[in-house]
Design a protein around this motif. Sequence first.
Motif, PDB file in Angstrom:
ATOM      1  N   TRP A 136       0.807  -1.228   0.000  1.00 33.34           N
ATOM      2  CA  TRP A 136       0.000   0.000   0.000  1.00 33.34           C
ATOM      3  C   TRP A 136       0.839   1.277   0.000  1.00 33.34           C
ATOM      4  O   TRP A 136       0.544   2.199  -0.764  1.00 33.34           O
ATOM      5  CB  TRP A 136      -0.940  -0.011   1.207  1.00 33.34           C
ATOM      6  CG  TRP A 136      -2.118  -0.908   1.050  1.00 33.34           C
ATOM      7  CD1 TRP A 136      -2.318  -2.129   1.646  1.00 33.34           C
ATOM      8  CD2 TRP A 136      -3.280  -0.672   0.247  1.00 33.34           C
ATOM      9  NE1 TRP A 136      -3.517  -2.651   1.255  1.00 33.34           N
ATOM     10  CE2 TRP A 136      -4.141  -1.783   0.400  1.00 33.34           C
ATOM     11  CE3 TRP A 136      -3.678   0.371  -0.591  1.00 33.34           C
ATOM     12  CZ2 TRP A 136      -5.371  -1.875  -0.246  1.00 33.34           C
ATOM     13  CZ3 TRP A 136      -4.907   0.281  -1.233  1.00 33.34           C
ATOM     14  CH2 TRP A 136      -5.734  -0.831  -1.066  1.00 33.34           C
ATOM     15  N   PRO A 137       1.869   1.404   0.853  1.00 39.46           N
ATOM     16  CA  PRO A 137       2.631   2.660   0.853  1.00 39.46           C
ATOM     17  C   PRO A 137       3.280   2.969  -0.497  1.00 39.46           C
ATOM     18  O   PRO A 137       3.265   4.117  -0.951  1.00 39.46           O
ATOM     19  CB  PRO A 137       3.685   2.443   1.949  1.00 39.46           C
ATOM     20  CG  PRO A 137       3.065   1.435   2.864  1.00 39.46           C
ATOM     21  CD  PRO A 137       2.300   0.518   1.959  1.00 39.46           C
ATOM     22  N   GLU A 138       3.845   1.942  -1.131  1.00 33.71           N
ATOM     23  CA  GLU A 138       4.485   2.152  -2.439  1.00 33.71           C
ATOM     24  C   GLU A 138       3.443   2.544  -3.485  1.00 33.71           C
ATOM     25  O   GLU A 138       3.653   3.456  -4.288  1.00 33.71           O
ATOM     26  CB  GLU A 138       5.224   0.895  -2.886  1.00 33.71           C
ATOM     27  CG  GLU A 138       5.922   1.069  -4.227  1.00 33.71           C
ATOM     28  CD  GLU A 138       6.574  -0.199  -4.737  1.00 33.71           C
ATOM     29  OE1 GLU A 138       6.825  -0.268  -5.956  1.00 33.71           O
ATOM     30  OE2 GLU A 138       6.821  -1.117  -3.932  1.00 33.71           O
ATOM     31  N   TRP A 139       2.307   1.839  -3.491  1.00 35.58           N
ATOM     32  CA  TRP A 139       1.227   2.157  -4.436  1.00 35.58           C
ATOM     33  C   TRP A 139       0.728   3.585  -4.238  1.00 35.58           C
ATOM     34  O   TRP A 139       0.545   4.327  -5.204  1.00 35.58           O
ATOM     35  CB  TRP A 139       0.093   1.162  -4.254  1.00 35.58           C
ATOM     36  CG  TRP A 139      -1.177   1.575  -4.924  1.00 35.58           C
ATOM     37  CD1 TRP A 139      -1.516   1.404  -6.238  1.00 35.58           C
ATOM     38  CD2 TRP A 139      -2.281   2.245  -4.316  1.00 35.58           C
ATOM     39  NE1 TRP A 139      -2.766   1.928  -6.487  1.00 35.58           N
ATOM     40  CE2 TRP A 139      -3.261   2.447  -5.319  1.00 35.58           C
ATOM     41  CE3 TRP A 139      -2.545   2.684  -3.012  1.00 35.58           C
ATOM     42  CZ2 TRP A 139      -4.474   3.078  -5.058  1.00 35.58           C
ATOM     43  CZ3 TRP A 139      -3.762   3.307  -2.755  1.00 35.58           C
ATOM     44  CH2 TRP A 139      -4.703   3.496  -3.779  1.00 35.58           C
ATOM     45  N   PHE A 140       0.518   3.976  -2.993  1.00 36.94           N
ATOM     46  CA  PHE A 140       0.026   5.322  -2.684  1.00 36.94           C
ATOM     47  C   PHE A 140       0.996   6.380  -3.187  1.00 36.94           C
ATOM     48  O   PHE A 140       0.600   7.338  -3.877  1.00 36.94           O
ATOM     49  CB  PHE A 140      -0.190   5.441  -1.175  1.00 36.94           C
ATOM     50  CG  PHE A 140      -0.452   6.835  -0.675  1.00 36.94           C
ATOM     51  CD1 PHE A 140      -1.322   7.691  -1.340  1.00 36.94           C
ATOM     52  CD2 PHE A 140       0.172   7.276   0.489  1.00 36.94           C
ATOM     53  CE1 PHE A 140      -1.562   8.970  -0.846  1.00 36.94           C
ATOM     54  CE2 PHE A 140      -0.073   8.555   0.980  1.00 36.94           C
ATOM     55  CZ  PHE A 140      -0.932   9.411   0.307  1.00 36.94           C
ATOM     56  N   LEU A 141       2.272   6.226  -2.896  1.00 33.24           N
ATOM     57  CA  LEU A 141       3.254   7.229  -3.309  1.00 33.24           C
ATOM     58  C   LEU A 141       3.399   7.264  -4.831  1.00 33.24           C
ATOM     59  O   LEU A 141       3.400   8.344  -5.439  1.00 33.24           O
ATOM     60  CB  LEU A 141       4.603   6.939  -2.650  1.00 33.24           C
ATOM     61  CG  LEU A 141       5.728   7.929  -2.918  1.00 33.24           C
ATOM     62  CD1 LEU A 141       5.335   9.351  -2.530  1.00 33.24           C
ATOM     63  CD2 LEU A 141       6.991   7.516  -2.175  1.00 33.24           C
ATOM     64  N   ALA A 142       3.478   6.097  -5.459  1.00 35.29           N
ATOM     65  CA  ALA A 142       3.694   6.057  -6.907  1.00 35.29           C
ATOM     66  C   ALA A 142       2.492   6.582  -7.678  1.00 35.29           C
ATOM     67  O   ALA A 142       2.637   7.388  -8.604  1.00 35.29           O
ATOM     68  CB  ALA A 142       4.014   4.624  -7.340  1.00 35.29           C
ATOM     69  N   SER A 143       1.284   6.149  -7.310  1.00 37.45           N
ATOM     70  CA  SER A 143       0.095   6.605  -8.041  1.00 37.45           C
ATOM     71  C   SER A 143      -0.140   8.095  -7.818  1.00 37.45           C
ATOM     72  O   SER A 143      -0.582   8.808  -8.730  1.00 37.45           O
ATOM     73  CB  SER A 143      -1.138   5.797  -7.620  1.00 37.45           C
ATOM     74  OG  SER A 143      -1.427   5.947  -6.240  1.00 37.45           O
ATOM     75  N   SER A 144       0.187   8.578  -6.627  1.00 34.66           N
ATOM     76  CA  SER A 144       0.025  10.004  -6.339  1.00 34.66           C
ATOM     77  C   SER A 144       1.018  10.835  -7.131  1.00 34.66           C
ATOM     78  O   SER A 144       0.665  11.877  -7.702  1.00 34.66           O
ATOM     79  CB  SER A 144       0.196  10.260  -4.843  1.00 34.66           C
ATOM     80  OG  SER A 144      -0.799   9.591  -4.092  1.00 34.66           O
ATOM     81  N   CYS A 145       2.275  10.388  -7.178  1.00 28.95           N
ATOM     82  CA  CYS A 145       3.282  11.100  -7.963  1.00 28.95           C
ATOM     83  C   CYS A 145       2.870  11.173  -9.432  1.00 28.95           C
ATOM     84  O   CYS A 145       3.038  12.215 -10.078  1.00 28.95           O
ATOM     85  CB  CYS A 145       4.640  10.416  -7.839  1.00 28.95           C
ATOM     86  SG  CYS A 145       5.502  10.739  -6.297  1.00 28.95           S
TER      87      CYS A 145
END
Length: 203
Positions: A136-145
Motif C-alpha cells: 500500500w505505501p508504495e502504491w500510494f506514493l507512486a500513483s500520487s506522484c
Amino acid sequence: MRYIRPVPSPRDTLTPDDDWSTRHSVLSTARRTAALVNVLGAGSPDAVRGPAPDAVAEVLRAYGENDPLDLTVRDVDGMREAAVLLREVFAAESADAAAHVLNRLLGAHTGRLRLTSHQGGSPWHPHLDHDDDAPWPEWFLASSCLALTVLVWDRQRAPGRVCASGGCRNVFIARGSGPERRYCSRRCATRERVAAHRRRADG
C-alpha cells in the motif's frame, strides 16, 4: 494488493465502464492523494499516532477502491511516511518548485512507467509502482506522484496548496482558471473572513 472491480472488455460489451474512468481519472486520483494526506495527518505536530486503518480504508473506498481493503497498522505507518513526502508537492509555490519535488520523488521511490489491466480485471491504465501487488505505501506514493506530475504537465502550475487558514493544515487540489484558491474549504475561508473583519473592527 489493490482490488479493482473487474469490468467487461470492449470486446464483450458495447457499453464501456465510464464509471471506472471517472473514479480513476487523473483529477480523482489527485484528489484522493489530498484526502489521504489529510487523513494520515502528515506533518501535523500533534499527530503522534496515525489514524486507524479503517479511517484510511474509508477514504480509499470513497475514491473507488473496493473491498477487501486489508490495511494493517504497518501499512498505515508506511502511508504516513509517503504522505509526508507528498505534502512537499502541495507546499510548492510554483510549477518549477513542484516539478523539482516530483522529480526527486520519482527518481527515488517509483519504478518504470508501464500500462496494466491487472490481468484483464480493469481497463488499461498506467502504474509507476514496481508491481501490480506492491504494498500500500508504495502504491500510494507512486500513483500520487503520477497524478500530480500529469497535473503539473497539463496546467503548468503547482497542482495543489496547503490551506492558508492558520488553524488548518489540510492540503487540496487547486484547479480552474479563476482567482487562485487559498483555502481547503468554505468553512476555512469563512472563518478567515470573520477573523479579518473582527481585527479591522477592533483596530
